[in-house]
Design a protein around this motif. Sequence first.
Motif, PDB file in Angstrom:
ATOM      1  N   THR A  77       7.884   9.980 -33.619  1.00 50.38           N
ATOM      2  CA  THR A  77       6.527  10.207 -33.124  1.00 50.38           C
ATOM      3  C   THR A  77       6.479   9.950 -31.629  1.00 50.38           C
ATOM      4  OG1 THR A  77       5.558   9.584 -35.253  1.00 50.38           O
ATOM      5  CG2 THR A  77       4.115   9.498 -33.335  1.00 50.38           C
ATOM      6  N   VAL A  78       5.738  10.800 -30.935  1.00 49.40           N
ATOM      7  CA  VAL A  78       5.535  10.625 -29.504  1.00 49.40           C
ATOM      8  C   VAL A  78       4.038  10.526 -29.248  1.00 49.40           C
ATOM      9  CG1 VAL A  78       5.518  13.124 -29.017  1.00 49.40           C
ATOM     10  CG2 VAL A  78       6.167  11.496 -27.216  1.00 49.40           C
ATOM     11  N   TYR A  79       3.693   9.691 -28.279  1.00 49.79           N
ATOM     12  CA  TYR A  79       2.295   9.446 -27.932  1.00 49.79           C
ATOM     13  C   TYR A  79       2.055   9.784 -26.467  1.00 49.79           C
ATOM     14  CZ  TYR A  79       2.831   6.554 -32.118  1.00 49.79           C
ATOM     15  OH  TYR A  79       3.124   6.106 -33.391  1.00 49.79           O
ATOM     16  N   LEU A  80       0.821  10.121 -26.162  1.00 47.97           N
ATOM     17  CA  LEU A  80       0.415  10.320 -24.777  1.00 47.97           C
ATOM     18  C   LEU A  80      -0.911   9.602 -24.578  1.00 47.97           C
ATOM     19  CD1 LEU A  80       1.226  11.736 -22.112  1.00 47.97           C
ATOM     20  CD2 LEU A  80      -0.355  13.574 -22.763  1.00 47.97           C
ATOM     21  N   GLN A  81      -0.864   8.502 -23.866  1.00 47.50           N
ATOM     22  CA  GLN A  81      -2.081   7.767 -23.510  1.00 47.50           C
ATOM     23  C   GLN A  81      -2.610   8.349 -22.204  1.00 47.50           C
ATOM     24  OE1 GLN A  81      -3.784   5.236 -25.182  1.00 47.50           O
ATOM     25  NE2 GLN A  81      -5.324   5.569 -23.585  1.00 47.50           N
ATOM     26  N   MET A  82      -3.826   8.856 -22.256  1.00 49.65           N
ATOM     27  CA  MET A  82      -4.418   9.498 -21.089  1.00 49.65           C
ATOM     28  C   MET A  82      -5.624   8.702 -20.632  1.00 49.65           C
ATOM     29  SD  MET A  82      -4.118  13.499 -22.280  1.00 49.65           S
ATOM     30  CE  MET A  82      -5.318  13.310 -23.595  1.00 49.65           C
ATOM     31  N   ASN A  83      -5.534   8.148 -19.444  1.00 52.32           N
ATOM     32  CA  ASN A  83      -6.626   7.366 -18.862  1.00 52.32           C
ATOM     33  C   ASN A  83      -7.164   8.056 -17.621  1.00 52.32           C
ATOM     34  OD1 ASN A  83      -6.128   5.342 -20.827  1.00 52.32           O
ATOM     35  ND2 ASN A  83      -4.660   4.320 -19.477  1.00 52.32           N
ATOM     36  N   SER A  84      -8.330   7.631 -17.200  1.00 53.50           N
ATOM     37  CA  SER A  84      -8.960   8.190 -15.986  1.00 53.50           C
ATOM     38  C   SER A  84      -8.942   9.714 -16.022  1.00 53.50           C
ATOM     39  CB  SER A  84      -8.229   7.687 -14.738  1.00 53.50           C
ATOM     40  OG  SER A  84      -8.245   6.270 -14.677  1.00 53.50           O
ATOM     41  N   LEU A  85      -9.361  10.259 -17.131  1.00 50.01           N
ATOM     42  CA  LEU A  85      -9.312  11.704 -17.306  1.00 50.01           C
ATOM     43  C   LEU A  85     -10.245  12.418 -16.334  1.00 50.01           C
ATOM     44  CD1 LEU A  85      -9.022  11.770 -21.167  1.00 50.01           C
ATOM     45  CD2 LEU A  85      -7.486  12.968 -19.602  1.00 50.01           C
ATOM     46  N   LYS A  86      -9.799  13.591 -15.905  1.00 45.32           N
ATOM     47  CA  LYS A  86     -10.547  14.406 -14.957  1.00 45.32           C
ATOM     48  C   LYS A  86     -10.868  15.757 -15.606  1.00 45.32           C
ATOM     49  CE  LYS A  86      -7.825  12.453 -11.127  1.00 45.32           C
ATOM     50  NZ  LYS A  86      -6.923  12.785  -9.990  1.00 45.32           N
ATOM     51  N   PRO A  87     -11.894  16.447 -15.139  1.00 46.71           N
ATOM     52  CA  PRO A  87     -12.199  17.777 -15.693  1.00 46.71           C
ATOM     53  C   PRO A  87     -11.005  18.722 -15.617  1.00 46.71           C
ATOM     54  CG  PRO A  87     -14.045  16.995 -14.402  1.00 46.71           C
ATOM     55  CD  PRO A  87     -12.937  15.996 -14.200  1.00 46.71           C
ATOM     56  N   GLU A  88     -10.177  18.577 -14.598  1.00 43.25           N
ATOM     57  CA  GLU A  88      -9.010  19.461 -14.470  1.00 43.25           C
ATOM     58  C   GLU A  88      -7.914  19.162 -15.487  1.00 43.25           C
ATOM     59  OE1 GLU A  88     -10.488  17.683 -12.039  1.00 43.25           O
ATOM     60  OE2 GLU A  88      -9.016  16.892 -10.602  1.00 43.25           O
ATOM     61  N   ASP A  89      -8.065  18.104 -16.266  1.00 41.61           N
ATOM     62  CA  ASP A  89      -7.140  17.835 -17.365  1.00 41.61           C
ATOM     63  C   ASP A  89      -7.491  18.640 -18.616  1.00 41.61           C
ATOM     64  OD1 ASP A  89      -7.191  14.408 -16.352  1.00 41.61           O
ATOM     65  OD2 ASP A  89      -5.576  15.849 -15.990  1.00 41.61           O
ATOM     66  N   THR A  90      -8.623  19.317 -18.587  1.00 40.55           N
ATOM     67  CA  THR A  90      -9.036  20.126 -19.724  1.00 40.55           C
ATOM     68  C   THR A  90      -8.009  21.213 -20.015  1.00 40.55           C
ATOM     69  OG1 THR A  90     -11.391  19.729 -19.363  1.00 40.55           O
ATOM     70  CG2 THR A  90     -10.796  21.714 -20.594  1.00 40.55           C
ATOM     71  N   ALA A  91      -7.530  21.233 -21.260  1.00 40.19           N
ATOM     72  CA  ALA A  91      -6.489  22.192 -21.643  1.00 40.19           C
ATOM     73  C   ALA A  91      -6.178  22.005 -23.128  1.00 40.19           C
ATOM     74  CB  ALA A  91      -5.218  21.971 -20.831  1.00 40.19           C
ATOM     75  N   VAL A  92      -5.382  22.917 -23.653  1.00 39.30           N
ATOM     76  CA  VAL A  92      -4.770  22.699 -24.961  1.00 39.30           C
ATOM     77  C   VAL A  92      -3.440  21.997 -24.713  1.00 39.30           C
ATOM     78  CG1 VAL A  92      -3.858  23.752 -27.058  1.00 39.30           C
ATOM     79  CG2 VAL A  92      -5.882  24.731 -25.946  1.00 39.30           C
ATOM     80  N   TYR A  93      -3.251  20.882 -25.389  1.00 36.83           N
ATOM     81  CA  TYR A  93      -2.041  20.087 -25.213  1.00 36.83           C
ATOM     82  C   TYR A  93      -1.103  20.357 -26.392  1.00 36.83           C
ATOM     83  CZ  TYR A  93      -4.016  17.551 -21.301  1.00 36.83           C
ATOM     84  OH  TYR A  93      -4.537  17.234 -20.067  1.00 36.83           O
ATOM     85  N   TYR A  94       0.152  20.646 -26.064  1.00 37.71           N
ATOM     86  CA  TYR A  94       1.152  20.990 -27.061  1.00 37.71           C
ATOM     87  C   TYR A  94       2.273  19.952 -27.066  1.00 37.71           C
ATOM     88  CZ  TYR A  94      -0.956  25.653 -27.042  1.00 37.71           C
ATOM     89  OH  TYR A  94      -1.832  26.714 -27.130  1.00 37.71           O
ATOM     90  N   CYS A  95       2.637  19.527 -28.246  1.00 36.27           N
ATOM     91  CA  CYS A  95       3.791  18.656 -28.418  1.00 36.27           C
ATOM     92  C   CYS A  95       5.046  19.522 -28.447  1.00 36.27           C
ATOM     93  CB  CYS A  95       3.640  17.883 -29.723  1.00 36.27           C
ATOM     94  SG  CYS A  95       5.026  16.827 -30.147  1.00 36.27           S
TER      95      CYS A  95
END
Length: 115
Positions: A77-95
């Motif tokens: 299993t892999v994790y992605l902790q995303m903090n201080s998110l910005k509008p430009e981070d909006t996307a579909v995220y693929y593993c």
Amino acid sequence: QVQLVESGGGLVQAGGSLRLSCAASGNIFRINAMGWYRQAPGKQRELVAIVTTGGYINYADSVKGRFTISRDNAKNTVYLQMNSLKPEDTAVYYCNLSWGQSTSWGQGTQVTVSS
């Protein structure tokens, strides 16, 4: 057959946090790396973060200092902790899973950051 199951996407306000998870199952051997990519509307898919079996980690410049990738080898299993998110981070995220001579992709999870 290899399956990647992603979870953790959603809608969050700017400055908020989300944690993505991706669990790999199936006939997997010799994992080389696990990582996250993202694709925003009208843009190409891009690398967000990757961690190799040897422990090498790489981040896109745009997420350094805000995102943290980690991996549980026992659970594949892999994790992605995303903090201080910005509008430009909006996307579909693929593993993404690189194993043997193959590559597998998850189905994608939507992350939307409102301003």
